[in-house]
Design a protein around this motif. Structure first.
Motif, short mmCIF file in Angstrom:
data_model
loop_
_atom_site.label_atom_id
_atom_site.label_comp_id
_atom_site.label_asym_id
_atom_site.label_seq_id
_atom_site.Cartn_x
_atom_site.Cartn_y
_atom_site.Cartn_z
N LEU A 7 3.30 11.37 -19.69
CA LEU A 7 2.14 12.17 -20.09
C LEU A 7 0.92 11.83 -19.24
O LEU A 7 0.11 12.71 -18.95
N LEU A 8 0.77 10.57 -18.84
CA LEU A 8 -0.33 10.22 -17.93
C LEU A 8 -0.18 10.97 -16.60
O LEU A 8 -1.18 11.43 -16.03
N ALA A 9 1.05 11.11 -16.13
CA ALA A 9 1.28 11.88 -14.90
C ALA A 9 0.90 13.34 -15.11
O ALA A 9 0.31 13.97 -14.22
N GLU A 10 1.21 13.88 -16.28
CA GLU A 10 0.82 15.27 -16.58
C GLU A 10 -0.70 15.41 -16.74
O GLU A 10 -1.27 16.42 -16.36
N TYR A 11 -1.33 14.39 -17.29
CA TYR A 11 -2.80 14.39 -17.38
C TYR A 11 -3.41 14.44 -15.99
O TYR A 11 -4.33 15.22 -15.72
N ASP A 12 -2.86 13.63 -15.08
CA ASP A 12 -3.34 13.65 -13.69
C ASP A 12 -3.08 15.01 -13.04
O ASP A 12 -3.92 15.51 -12.29
N ARG A 13 -1.93 15.60 -13.32
CA ARG A 13 -1.61 16.92 -12.78
C ARG A 13 -2.61 17.96 -13.29
O ARG A 13 -3.10 18.80 -12.53
N ALA A 14 -2.95 17.89 -14.56
CA ALA A 14 -3.92 18.83 -15.14
C ALA A 14 -5.29 18.64 -14.50
O ALA A 14 -5.98 19.61 -14.17
N ARG A 15 -5.70 17.40 -14.31
CA ARG A 15 -6.99 17.13 -13.67
C ARG A 15 -7.00 17.59 -12.21
O ARG A 15 -8.00 18.11 -11.72
N THR A 16 -5.87 17.43 -11.53
CA THR A 16 -5.76 17.91 -10.14
C THR A 16 -5.89 19.43 -10.10
O THR A 16 -6.56 19.98 -9.22
N TYR A 17 -5.27 20.10 -11.06
CA TYR A 17 -5.38 21.56 -11.12
C TYR A 17 -6.85 21.96 -11.35
O TYR A 17 -7.36 22.87 -10.71
N THR A 18 -7.52 21.25 -12.24
CA THR A 18 -8.95 21.51 -12.45
C THR A 18 -9.71 21.37 -11.13
O THR A 18 -10.53 22.23 -10.79
N ASP A 19 -9.44 20.31 -10.40
CA ASP A 19 -10.12 20.09 -9.11
C ASP A 19 -9.85 21.23 -8.14
O ASP A 19 -10.74 21.64 -7.38
N THR A 60 -8.52 5.17 -30.22
CA THR A 60 -7.77 4.00 -29.72
C THR A 60 -8.61 2.78 -29.42
O THR A 60 -8.11 1.67 -29.54
N ALA A 61 -9.83 2.93 -28.96
CA ALA A 61 -10.60 1.76 -28.54
C ALA A 61 -12.08 2.08 -28.50
O ALA A 61 -12.53 2.85 -27.64
N ALA A 62 -12.85 1.51 -29.39
CA ALA A 62 -14.29 1.73 -29.36
C ALA A 62 -14.86 1.16 -28.07
O ALA A 62 -14.61 0.02 -27.71
N ALA A 100 -11.39 9.29 -16.59
CA ALA A 100 -9.95 9.30 -16.27
C ALA A 100 -9.44 7.87 -16.08
O ALA A 100 -8.34 7.54 -16.55
N GLU A 101 -10.22 7.02 -15.43
CA GLU A 101 -9.83 5.62 -15.26
C GLU A 101 -9.69 4.94 -16.61
O GLU A 101 -8.76 4.16 -16.84
N ARG A 102 -10.62 5.23 -17.52
CA ARG A 102 -10.56 4.63 -18.86
C ARG A 102 -9.36 5.15 -19.65
O ARG A 102 -8.73 4.39 -20.39
N VAL A 103 -9.06 6.44 -19.51
CA VAL A 103 -7.88 6.99 -20.17
C VAL A 103 -6.64 6.24 -19.67
O VAL A 103 -5.82 5.79 -20.46
N HIS A 104 -6.53 6.10 -18.35
CA HIS A 104 -5.38 5.40 -17.78
C HIS A 104 -5.31 3.95 -18.25
O HIS A 104 -4.22 3.48 -18.61
N ALA A 105 -6.43 3.27 -18.24
CA ALA A 105 -6.43 1.86 -18.65
C ALA A 105 -5.97 1.71 -20.09
O ALA A 105 -5.10 0.86 -20.39
N ARG A 106 -6.52 2.50 -20.98
CA ARG A 106 -6.17 2.36 -22.40
C ARG A 106 -4.73 2.79 -22.67
O ARG A 106 -4.00 2.12 -23.39
#
Length: 178
Positions: A7-19, A60-62, A100-106
């Motif tokens: 799903l993280l790979a799909e999140y990156d794909r969606a963000r790439t499409y936005t770009d 998930t994380a305050a 996006a970095e924070r999403v990936h980290a968490r």
């Protein structure tokens, strides 16, 4: 855990499409509003990241906002005509990248079991990422409409993945098993 990584790979794909929908536009095109009660492409870009930050933070994380000044501006509860001036493209881009970095980290911490209640958090993470991906694509639809219809730019092809389909004209992540 594997599903979170996928799903993280799909999140990156969606963000790439936005770009692909906005990075070749001029700053004036990114900040242009079709009318007073409409949002600029730049607002949608900030809003996508704003929602991702708040979902990660609240589910998930305050953690503090990466840009407190943008929080009220990018909140969809704020009527369009009161949203104010958009930040620079550089600031918008930095905001999106930081979130996006924070999403990936968490999500990586969850997938790696480096959280309390890793099983429960994995369930939360899969649903959260699915919602983030679909939200990214939801706003991509509007960005794409303005890009093509109002600004006269061609649309990029849909993302190259079998995990995404068009439903009611919108790109959405396929439900598992569909």
């Amino acid at each position: 855990m594997h599903e979170v990584a996928a799903l993280l790979a799909e999140y990156d794909r969606a963000r790439t499409y936005t770009d692909e929908l906005w990075k070749d536009l001029s700053p004036d095109e990114v900040t242009w509003r079709p009318h007073e009660n409409s949002s600029a492409i730049g607002w949608h870009l900030g809003h996508q990241a704003h929602v991702a930050h708040f979902m990660i933070r609240n589910l998930t994380a305050a953690e503090p906002s990466p840009d407190l000044e943008l929080d009220a501006l990018m909140d969809s509860a704020q009527p369009e005509r009161f949203r104010g001036a958009l930040p620079t493209i550089k600031r918008l881009t930095a905001f999106r990248e930081t979130v996006a970095e924070r999403v990936h980290a968490r999500m990586s911490d969850i997938a790696g079991g480096r959280v309390a209640a890793p099983g429960q958090m994995t369930v939360v993470a899969t649903h959260l990422l699915t919602a983030l991906i679909n939200h990214e694509y939801q706003h991509d639809q509007w960005i794409g409409e303005v890009r093509a219809e109002a600004l006269g730019h061609p649309l990029p092809p849909d993302p190259d993945t079998d995990r995404v389909l068009r439903l009611d004209g919108y790109l959405v992540l396929r439900a598992p098993g569909s």
